[in-house]
Write a protein that holds these residues in place. Structure first.
Motif, PDB file in Angstrom:
ATOM      1  N   THR A   1      48.347  38.125  42.776  1.00 56.39           N
ATOM      2  CA  THR A   1      49.287  37.089  43.179  1.00 56.39           C
ATOM      3  C   THR A   1      49.328  36.006  42.114  1.00 56.39           C
ATOM      4  O   THR A   1      48.337  35.760  41.409  1.00 56.39           O
ATOM      5  N   ASN A   2      50.494  35.356  41.981  1.00 56.38           N
ATOM      6  CA  ASN A   2      50.688  34.228  41.084  1.00 56.38           C
ATOM      7  C   ASN A   2      51.309  33.094  41.893  1.00 56.38           C
ATOM      8  O   ASN A   2      52.264  33.313  42.647  1.00 56.38           O
ATOM      9  N   PHE A   3      50.802  31.872  41.711  1.00 53.93           N
ATOM     10  CA  PHE A   3      51.262  30.748  42.534  1.00 53.93           C
ATOM     11  C   PHE A   3      51.202  29.464  41.720  1.00 53.93           C
ATOM     12  O   PHE A   3      50.284  29.253  40.927  1.00 53.93           O
ATOM     13  N   SER A   4      52.188  28.594  41.899  1.00 57.84           N
ATOM     14  CA  SER A   4      52.149  27.266  41.283  1.00 57.84           C
ATOM     15  C   SER A   4      52.902  26.282  42.169  1.00 57.84           C
ATOM     16  O   SER A   4      53.934  26.601  42.760  1.00 57.84           O
ATOM     17  N   LYS A   5      52.364  25.055  42.272  1.00 56.79           N
ATOM     18  CA  LYS A   5      53.010  24.009  43.057  1.00 56.79           C
ATOM     19  C   LYS A   5      52.331  22.678  42.765  1.00 56.79           C
ATOM     20  O   LYS A   5      51.106  22.588  42.729  1.00 56.79           O
ATOM     21  N   ASP A   6      53.159  21.653  42.537  1.00 51.61           N
ATOM     22  CA  ASP A   6      52.674  20.278  42.379  1.00 51.61           C
ATOM     23  C   ASP A   6      51.577  20.176  41.326  1.00 51.61           C
ATOM     24  O   ASP A   6      50.571  19.484  41.507  1.00 51.61           O
ATOM     25  N   GLY A   7      51.745  20.867  40.219  1.00 51.11           N
ATOM     26  CA  GLY A   7      50.772  20.803  39.135  1.00 51.11           C
ATOM     27  C   GLY A   7      49.664  21.821  39.205  1.00 51.11           C
ATOM     28  O   GLY A   7      48.923  22.001  38.239  1.00 51.11           O
ATOM     29  N   PHE A   8      49.510  22.508  40.344  1.00 46.62           N
ATOM     30  CA  PHE A   8      48.490  23.538  40.485  1.00 46.62           C
ATOM     31  C   PHE A   8      49.042  24.894  40.033  1.00 46.62           C
ATOM     32  O   PHE A   8      50.200  25.233  40.306  1.00 46.62           O
ATOM     33  N   VAL A   9      48.207  25.668  39.353  1.00 45.86           N
ATOM     34  CA  VAL A   9      48.539  27.034  38.950  1.00 45.86           C
ATOM     35  C   VAL A   9      47.390  27.935  39.380  1.00 45.86           C
ATOM     36  O   VAL A   9      46.219  27.645  39.097  1.00 45.86           O
ATOM     37  N   PHE A  10      47.716  29.030  40.064  1.00 46.63           N
ATOM     38  CA  PHE A  10      46.689  29.936  40.570  1.00 46.63           C
ATOM     39  C   PHE A  10      47.125  31.375  40.319  1.00 46.63           C
ATOM     40  O   PHE A  10      48.253  31.758  40.632  1.00 46.63           O
ATOM     41  N   ASN A  11      46.238  32.166  39.707  1.00 45.57           N
ATOM     42  CA  ASN A  11      46.475  33.591  39.478  1.00 45.57           C
ATOM     43  C   ASN A  11      45.216  34.357  39.831  1.00 45.57           C
ATOM     44  O   ASN A  11      44.109  33.936  39.481  1.00 45.57           O
ATOM     45  N   THR A  12      45.373  35.467  40.498  1.00 45.25           N
ATOM     46  CA  THR A  12      44.224  36.322  40.759  1.00 45.25           C
ATOM     47  C   THR A  12      44.676  37.765  40.880  1.00 45.25           C
ATOM     48  O   THR A  12      45.828  38.042  41.253  1.00 45.25           O
ATOM     49  N   SER A  13      43.804  38.696  40.545  1.00 39.71           N
ATOM     50  CA  SER A  13      44.111  40.120  40.667  1.00 39.71           C
ATOM     51  C   SER A  13      42.830  40.907  40.858  1.00 39.71           C
ATOM     52  O   SER A  13      41.758  40.525  40.369  1.00 39.71           O
ATOM     53  N   LEU A  14      42.947  42.009  41.575  1.00 46.57           N
ATOM     54  CA  LEU A  14      41.871  42.977  41.748  1.00 46.57           C
ATOM     55  C   LEU A  14      42.338  44.288  41.138  1.00 46.57           C
ATOM     56  O   LEU A  14      43.502  44.682  41.317  1.00 46.57           O
ATOM     57  N   PHE A  15      41.462  44.985  40.418  1.00 45.84           N
ATOM     58  CA  PHE A  15      41.894  46.217  39.758  1.00 45.84           C
ATOM     59  C   PHE A  15      40.805  47.277  39.806  1.00 45.84           C
ATOM     60  O   PHE A  15      39.608  46.974  39.917  1.00 45.84           O
ATOM     61  N   TYR A  16      41.259  48.515  39.724  1.00 47.94           N
ATOM     62  CA  TYR A  16      40.364  49.671  39.624  1.00 47.94           C
ATOM     63  C   TYR A  16      40.991  50.650  38.643  1.00 47.94           C
ATOM     64  O   TYR A  16      42.158  51.029  38.787  1.00 47.94           O
ATOM     65  N   MET A  17      40.231  51.058  37.625  1.00 50.92           N
ATOM     66  CA  MET A  17      40.702  52.009  36.625  1.00 50.92           C
ATOM     67  C   MET A  17      39.755  53.194  36.564  1.00 50.92           C
ATOM     68  O   MET A  17      38.535  53.019  36.444  1.00 50.92           O
ATOM     69  N   HIS A  18      40.327  54.388  36.644  1.00 52.93           N
ATOM     70  CA  HIS A  18      39.555  55.620  36.479  1.00 52.93           C
ATOM     71  C   HIS A  18      40.084  56.352  35.256  1.00 52.93           C
ATOM     72  O   HIS A  18      41.294  56.594  35.142  1.00 52.93           O
ATOM     73  N   LEU A  19      39.185  56.699  34.340  1.00 51.58           N
ATOM     74  CA  LEU A  19      39.564  57.425  33.127  1.00 51.58           C
ATOM     75  C   LEU A  19      38.842  58.760  33.067  1.00 51.58           C
ATOM     76  O   LEU A  19      37.637  58.838  33.342  1.00 51.58           O
ATOM     77  N   ASN A  20      39.574  59.786  32.702  1.00 56.48           N
ATOM     78  CA  ASN A  20      39.000  61.099  32.440  1.00 56.48           C
ATOM     79  C   ASN A  20      38.801  61.277  30.937  1.00 56.48           C
ATOM     80  O   ASN A  20      39.627  60.846  30.134  1.00 56.48           O
ATOM     81  N   ASP A  21      37.705  61.918  30.575  1.00 55.13           N
ATOM     82  CA  ASP A  21      37.431  62.262  29.170  1.00 55.13           C
ATOM     83  C   ASP A  21      37.425  61.041  28.255  1.00 55.13           C
ATOM     84  O   ASP A  21      37.987  61.059  27.157  1.00 55.13           O
ATOM     85  N   GLU A  22      36.785  59.957  28.698  1.00 59.54           N
ATOM     86  CA  GLU A  22      36.749  58.764  27.844  1.00 59.54           C
ATOM     87  C   GLU A  22      36.095  59.089  26.507  1.00 59.54           C
ATOM     88  O   GLU A  22      35.135  59.851  26.426  1.00 59.54           O
ATOM     89  N   ILE A  23      36.619  58.471  25.459  1.00 60.63           N
ATOM     90  CA  ILE A  23      36.138  58.699  24.098  1.00 60.63           C
ATOM     91  C   ILE A  23      35.185  57.578  23.704  1.00 60.63           C
ATOM     92  O   ILE A  23      35.476  56.398  23.899  1.00 60.63           O
ATOM     93  N   ALA A  24      34.023  57.939  23.145  1.00 56.89           N
ATOM     94  CA  ALA A  24      33.047  56.953  22.695  1.00 56.89           C
ATOM     95  C   ALA A  24      32.366  57.473  21.444  1.00 56.89           C
ATOM     96  O   ALA A  24      32.297  58.679  21.192  1.00 56.89           O
ATOM     97  N   TYR A  25      31.828  56.550  20.682  1.00 58.39           N
ATOM     98  CA  TYR A  25      31.161  56.887  19.432  1.00 58.39           C
ATOM     99  C   TYR A  25      29.692  57.218  19.687  1.00 58.39           C
ATOM    100  O   TYR A  25      28.968  56.467  20.338  1.00 58.39           O
ATOM    101  N   ASP A  26      29.255  58.356  19.172  1.00 58.08           N
ATOM    102  CA  ASP A  26      27.875  58.811  19.295  1.00 58.08           C
ATOM    103  C   ASP A  26      27.182  58.576  17.954  1.00 58.08           C
ATOM    104  O   ASP A  26      27.466  59.255  16.963  1.00 58.08           O
ATOM    105  N   GLY A  27      26.266  57.588  17.929  1.00 63.49           N
ATOM    106  CA  GLY A  27      25.608  57.242  16.682  1.00 63.49           C
ATOM    107  C   GLY A  27      24.616  58.265  16.187  1.00 63.49           C
ATOM    108  O   GLY A  27      24.170  58.185  15.038  1.00 63.49           O
ATOM    109  N   THR A  28      24.229  59.224  17.021  1.00 61.50           N
ATOM    110  CA  THR A  28      23.291  60.258  16.568  1.00 61.50           C
ATOM    111  C   THR A  28      23.999  61.361  15.787  1.00 61.50           C
ATOM    112  O   THR A  28      23.391  62.017  14.946  1.00 61.50           O
ATOM    113  N   THR A  29      25.278  61.570  16.073  1.00 59.80           N
ATOM    114  CA  THR A  29      26.051  62.596  15.355  1.00 59.80           C
ATOM    115  C   THR A  29      27.089  61.977  14.427  1.00 59.80           C
ATOM    116  O   THR A  29      27.789  62.690  13.710  1.00 59.80           O
ATOM    117  N   PHE A  30      27.220  60.640  14.470  1.00 57.13           N
ATOM    118  CA  PHE A  30      28.189  59.914  13.643  1.00 57.13           C
ATOM    119  C   PHE A  30      29.611  60.400  13.888  1.00 57.13           C
ATOM    120  O   PHE A  30      30.412  60.539  12.964  1.00 57.13           O
TER     121      PHE A  30
END
Length: 679
Positions: A487-516
């Motif tokens: 939600t996003n809200f503003s009134k009389d000088g006040f500004v308010f934003n908030t969000s909830l999120f969930y992300m699921h990733l398959n086959d995420e890529i990462a660096y393996d320092g043992t194999t470079f």
């Protein structure tokens, strides 16, 4: 000089509270392309924040100017919910991270300058020295997955930087001076009429660095011009060119955080020196009619590097490399208004990108093994058609949707073990959002994103900035889903934003320092929440606080239920500003990050219990405006001189077999002052 600075600091703090310049600040007038604090471009064109299913932040030119910061990365670290990871301590260092991504974050946050991508295709991060803060009109940060409209790099968000165009006639000149050999000079001259504008600016920045061997300097010139062809069409030109030098102070080797404190800030190991010549140029077209609006950017980004690597002298070798990168981009797009009062629309476009990387590395001998001269060349062609639209269902509810197909061709040749490879990679990303506009200043939204991230050139070939080391032919693309409510809200000088999120990733890529090499490490889950509250009372006093909570864990594979490295669980930015009279403004900002797991080369699942400690920085800025044509400032970064570390990696020493940790520490307390004259 330090005692005088601190005494002045104490007087200021005892006299008044401090500052922020929140998203609600007024921006510089007469700049047609800037976004107001309640506008976003999540769908590639400007819309009201309350009509868009997105969490976003806008940072204005006025806010950037009053901050007295020297680089875009520093501005983002203070005023946005972006975590900047510094691996060298220099002013133009730092990799952006958001929404729970760790060491690979620089390729998961898209950075655009006037529509063109600044992310590199090799392992090097964003070259923040190519962006002069005095040229910036607006910085927009879009949080969360934006791959459906912005493409492969926008997995966790987008940072859009827009430069100044239609400005006031006149000029601005300034100079700064600070501790540790810091000084800078800059100037801008503008001229505009109703039909055209032109601007020239120059900048020189020098900083010897808080640590030994951390010298960096930057020299650049910016030229911009534009013209209204008629009442519907406008052309713009932006060119920035210069050169810069960066010396990495390297890291401190310490077994634990407690041992690191005993060694800080000395005992750093010098690693690399970079000399970079760069050019950033774009030609833009804007069109506005009663039926729709369109735009296109033709961009060129060139970086010619000369790198000297004195890699841990005790290991017995050093070498030089000459990587050259350039990117050509073209992004024509158009929006057609539909329905009453243009509340519905359909839009689409095609993003074309050509990336080129060539590398030459000098021969060297390492412990008796001879490594020959290396020459490599990689070309990447990207074509990405996309479509999007909004359907206004009634006065309250609307549906936003977008889809993108991205096809990539890699063409590579190298004399490294006769390595040669050609491949085609393609994928699809989509987004669907439902927005409820309660009134003109309040909305509630839900959205779903189908994410696709194909392996980058560096992930594919493990370049490390000096040439291909491994060919990861079995590396699969990342793909997954993102769910968000906010939600996003503003009134009389006040500004308010908030969000909830969930992300699921398959086959995420990462660096393996043992194999470079990079590899698919399994599935991951990221749960999180963002919260921002701000207040501005008649531009006399204001405050804000923002908090980001993230839980990033492996969901499958060998590290299941383990925590993703280099992700703080909590990030917080807060500030208070006061301007009791027109010619005096004080600002105080506090940045805090919780502890985080170190990158662990031997075990990506982080069995180590010794974490990077929590970090915080208290920053003070004082602005004095003796008249409308002048500004004086005094600033202290990291007022408490707290030792901070935003990156550390644990690896096995190949000589002893023991575990070593490289700690990349951030600068301590730094004092600066400056003057700016306008006419």
């Amino acid at each position: 000089m330090n005692i005088q600075y601190l005494a002045f600091c104490g007087l200021i703090l005892s006299a008044s509270f401090s500052t922020f310049a929140d998203d609600t600040n007024t921006q510089i007038a007469n700049t047609s392309d800037e976004l107001t604090p309640v506008e976003v471009s999540a769908m590639r064109f400007s819309d009201s924040l309350y009509e868009s299913p997105v969490n976003a932040t806008n940072i204005s030119a006025e806010q950037i100017s009053d901050s007295n910061l020297s680089s875009t990365s520093q501005v983002l670290n203070r005023y946005s919910d972006v975590f900047i990871r510094n691996t060298g301590g220099g002013t133009f260092m730092g990799q952006p991270s958001m929404r729970g991504f760790g060491v690979n974050s620089q390729s998961r946050v898209l950075v655009l300058l006037d529509g063109q991508r600044l992310n590199n295709i090799d392992m090097r991060g964003i070259n923040w020295g190519q962006i002069q803060v005095n040229d910036i009109d607006n910085i927009e940060v879009l949080y969360g997955a934006q791959t459906a409209t912005y493409g492969n790099y926008a997995e966790s968000g987008v940072i859009k930087i827009t430069t100044k165009k239609w400005g006031k006639n006149g000029g601005t000149f300034g100079a700064t001076y600070g501790e540790y050999g810091e000084y800078s000079f800059y100037g801008t001259v503008n001229y505009s009429t109703e039909d055209y504008y032109a601007s020239v600016s120059a900048n020189y920045f020098h900083d010897s660095g808080f640590f030994e061997d951390s010298l960096n300097w930057n020299k650049s010139v910016t030229i911009s011009a534009g013209a209204k062809l008629d009442t519907k069409n406008e052309l713009g030109l932006y060119i920035n060119f210069g050169n810069m030098f960066i010396s990495w102070p390297g890291y401190i080797t310490a077994g634990t955080a407690a041992e690191l404190k005993d060694l800080y800030p000395n005992n750093l190991t010098k690693t690399e020196e970079h000399s970079v010549d760069y050019i950033t140029a774009s030609l833009s077209w804007e069109n506005n009619t009663a039926f729709g609006e369109g735009s296109a950017h033709l961009g060129l980004n060139i970086k010619d590097n000369s790198v000297f690597n004195d890699y841990v002298k005790s290991y017995g070798y050093s070498y030089t490399s000459e990587p050259t990168l350039y990117t050509l981009s073209f992004d024509p797009k158009y929006r057609i208004y539909l329905g009453e009062e243009d509340e519905s629309y359909a839009e689409g476009g095609v993003d074309f990108t050509y990336d080129h990387l060539s590398i030459s590395r000098s021969p060297y001998t390492n412990w008796g093994t001879y490594y020959k001269t290396l020459h490599s060349k990689i070309d990447r062609f990207t074509v990405a058609p996309w479509v999007a639209g909004k359907a206004q269902l009634n006065d309250t509810f609307s549906i936003n949707a977008s889809g993108r197909y991205e096809a990539v061709v890699n063409d590579m040749t190298s004399n490294y073990d006769s390595l040669s490879d050609d491949e085609l990679v393609n994928g699809f990303a989509g987004q669907l959002g439902l927005n409820a506009k309660i009134n003109e200043q309040w909305n509630v939204y839900v959205r779903f994103d189908q994410i696709y991230h194909y392996p980058l050139v560096d992930e594919r070939f493990s370049l490390h900035g000096w040439g291909p080391q491994y060919n990861n032919s079995n590396l699969d693309p990342e793909h997954g889903q993102n769910y968000e409510i906010g939600t996003n809200f503003s009134k009389d000088g006040f500004v308010f934003n908030t969000s909830l999120f969930y992300m699921h990733l398959n086959d995420e890529i990462a660096y393996d320092g043992t194999t470079f090499a990079n590899k698919n490490i399994g599935d991951t889950n990221r749960y999180g929440a963002q919260f921002r509250l701000g207040y501005d009372y008649e531009k006399k006093v204001g405050a804000f606080t923002s908090w980001t909570f993230v839980d990033a864990e492996y969901d499958s594979g060998p590290y299941k239920n383990k925590t993703v490295a280099m992700v703080p669980d909590i990030m917080s930015k807060s500030g208070l500003w006061v301007k009791p009279i027109d010619y005096f403004m004080v600002e105080l900002n506090f940045i805090w990050n919780s502890s985080q797991y170190k990158e662990n080369y031997a075990d990506l699942g982080n069995v180590s219990t010794d974490k990077i400690p929590e970090s915080y920085s208290l920053d003070l800025t004082v602005n004095i405006y003796p008249c409308e044509h002048a500004r004086l400032f005094f600033a202290v970064s990291n007022l408490t001189n707290h030792m901070n570390c935003s990156y550390a990696s644990t690896y096995l020493d190949w000589q002893t077999g023991g575990a070593l940790t490289s700690w990349y520490v951030d600068p301590g307390r730094t004092l600066r002052c400056g003057i700016e004259i306008k006419f």
